[in-house]
Design a protein around this motif. Structure first.
Motif, PDB file in Angstrom:
ATOM      1  N   LEU A 116      41.781 -18.313  11.474  1.00 50.41           N
ATOM      2  CA  LEU A 116      42.798 -19.021  11.047  1.00 50.41           C
ATOM      3  C   LEU A 116      43.079 -18.699   9.703  1.00 50.41           C
ATOM      4  N   GLY A 117      44.487 -18.144   9.697  1.00 50.13           N
ATOM      5  CA  GLY A 117      45.187 -17.634   8.288  1.00 50.13           C
ATOM      6  C   GLY A 117      45.623 -16.124   8.506  1.00 50.13           C
ATOM      7  N   LEU A 118      45.230 -15.460   7.513  1.00 50.44           N
ATOM      8  CA  LEU A 118      45.432 -14.106   7.456  1.00 50.44           C
ATOM      9  C   LEU A 118      44.287 -13.276   7.756  1.00 50.44           C
ATOM     10  N   GLN A 119      44.642 -12.097   8.366  1.00 54.13           N
ATOM     11  CA  GLN A 119      43.360 -11.142   8.847  1.00 54.13           C
ATOM     12  C   GLN A 119      44.061  -9.519   8.728  1.00 54.13           C
ATOM     13  N   GLN A 120      43.726  -8.839   7.922  1.00 51.21           N
ATOM     14  CA  GLN A 120      44.028  -7.419   7.744  1.00 51.21           C
ATOM     15  C   GLN A 120      43.027  -6.372   8.075  1.00 51.21           C
ATOM     16  N   PHE A 121      43.521  -5.480   8.719  1.00 51.63           N
ATOM     17  CA  PHE A 121      42.627  -4.498   9.237  1.00 51.63           C
ATOM     18  C   PHE A 121      43.319  -2.948   8.765  1.00 51.63           C
ATOM     19  N   SER A 122      42.662  -2.346   7.899  1.00 55.17           N
ATOM     20  CA  SER A 122      42.718  -0.938   7.373  1.00 55.17           C
ATOM     21  C   SER A 122      41.929  -0.094   8.050  1.00 55.17           C
ATOM     22  N   ALA A 123      42.576   1.254   7.971  1.00 51.95           N
ATOM     23  CA  ALA A 123      41.966   2.486   8.433  1.00 51.95           C
ATOM     24  C   ALA A 123      40.526   2.390   8.403  1.00 51.95           C
ATOM     25  N   ALA A 124      40.033   2.072   7.103  1.00 51.28           N
ATOM     26  CA  ALA A 124      38.698   2.181   6.648  1.00 51.28           C
ATOM     27  C   ALA A 124      37.812   1.028   7.588  1.00 51.28           C
ATOM     28  N   ASP A 125      38.459  -0.092   7.723  1.00 48.76           N
ATOM     29  CA  ASP A 125      37.635  -1.262   8.515  1.00 48.76           C
ATOM     30  C   ASP A 125      37.529  -0.702   9.957  1.00 48.76           C
ATOM     31  N   GLU A 164      37.994  -7.436  19.127  1.00 45.79           N
ATOM     32  CA  GLU A 164      38.974  -8.416  20.118  1.00 45.79           C
ATOM     33  C   GLU A 164      39.660  -9.237  18.869  1.00 45.79           C
ATOM     34  N   ILE A 165      40.730  -8.910  18.545  1.00 44.60           N
ATOM     35  CA  ILE A 165      41.488  -9.454  17.566  1.00 44.60           C
ATOM     36  C   ILE A 165      42.072 -10.822  18.034  1.00 44.60           C
ATOM     37  N   ARG A 166      41.818 -11.936  17.408  1.00 44.58           N
ATOM     38  CA  ARG A 166      42.394 -13.112  17.755  1.00 44.58           C
ATOM     39  C   ARG A 166      42.623 -13.996  16.391  1.00 44.58           C
ATOM     40  N   VAL A 167      43.997 -14.209  16.207  1.00 46.05           N
ATOM     41  CA  VAL A 167      44.410 -14.693  15.081  1.00 46.05           C
ATOM     42  C   VAL A 167      45.488 -15.796  15.250  1.00 46.05           C
ATOM     43  N   LEU A 168      45.458 -16.983  14.427  1.00 51.25           N
ATOM     44  CA  LEU A 168      46.330 -17.904  14.417  1.00 51.25           C
ATOM     45  C   LEU A 168      46.962 -17.806  13.140  1.00 51.25           C
ATOM     46  N   VAL A 226      47.643 -13.067  18.871  1.00 52.03           N
ATOM     47  CA  VAL A 226      48.277 -13.529  17.704  1.00 52.03           C
ATOM     48  C   VAL A 226      49.202 -14.652  17.913  1.00 52.03           C
ATOM     49  N   LEU A 227      48.765 -15.731  17.522  1.00 55.26           N
ATOM     50  CA  LEU A 227      49.765 -16.877  17.565  1.00 55.26           C
ATOM     51  C   LEU A 227      50.339 -16.940  16.159  1.00 55.26           C
ATOM     52  N   ARG A 261      47.839  -3.965  25.303  1.00 51.26           N
ATOM     53  CA  ARG A 261      46.725  -4.792  24.843  1.00 51.26           C
ATOM     54  C   ARG A 261      47.072  -5.953  24.090  1.00 51.26           C
ATOM     55  N   LEU A 262      48.239  -6.326  23.984  1.00 47.93           N
ATOM     56  CA  LEU A 262      48.604  -7.306  23.286  1.00 47.93           C
ATOM     57  C   LEU A 262      49.155  -8.609  24.347  1.00 47.93           C
ATOM     58  N   ARG A 263      48.336  -9.802  23.835  1.00 49.96           N
ATOM     59  CA  ARG A 263      48.523 -10.915  24.744  1.00 49.96           C
ATOM     60  C   ARG A 263      49.226 -12.091  24.030  1.00 49.96           C
TER      61      ARG A 263
END
Length: 141
Positions: A74-83, A95-99, A122-123, A139-141
């Motif tokens: 819930l909220g913000l999630q960021q993925f960088s190249a390093a991550d 498996e990215i799941r974000v609201l 992503v919702l 891969r986007l749902r």
């Protein structure tokens, strides 16, 4: 001798909101405009945000249950190249799941995204380069 401290690295500012478009019937729109004219709300946007927040509050418990059941961040999630490089080194896939807002940084290549991201749900909003979105399209749902 004077020592200068380096400036902190600046991060790009994330947007605070996502723009949406809605269609309202003329009577509904007129009633909103009347409430704005009478001072109940400062403008149409204020009315719409208030109405949405009231509905989210009314359904708050159901939202909490669904977020927990679907294991959404819930909220913000960021993925960088390093991550994502760390995920690749670990031999895993995300498996990215974000609201809320999911951001895949501009430094992430389509190839790295394909190697490390199994699925994206992503919702809310997904911010990523057009190339990364195109690579992950199936891969986007």
């Amino acid at each position: 001798m004077q020592v200068q401290t380096p400036l902190p690295a600046t991060r790009p500012k994330l947007p605070e909101a996502e723009k949406i478009t809605i269609n309202l019937g003329y009577v509904d729109l007129g009633q909103v405009d009347l409430l704005v004219a009478e001072g109940f709300y400062s403008n149409r946007t204020d009315f719409i945000r208030t109405a949405i927040r009231n509905q989210l509050t009314a359904h708050g418990e159901a939202l909490k249950q669904v977020v927990a059941r679907k294991m959404l961040v819930l909220g913000l999630q960021q993925f960088s190249a390093a991550d994502l490089e760390a995920v690749r080194r670990a031999g895993e896939k995300l498996e990215i799941r974000v609201l809320g807002l999911a951001t895949i940084s501009a430094d992430v290549t389509p190839e790295l995204a394909l190697e490390t991201i199994a699925s994206v749900t992503v919702l809310g909003a997904l911010h990523a380069s057009a190339a990364v979105k195109a690579a992950l399209a199936d891969r986007l749902r």
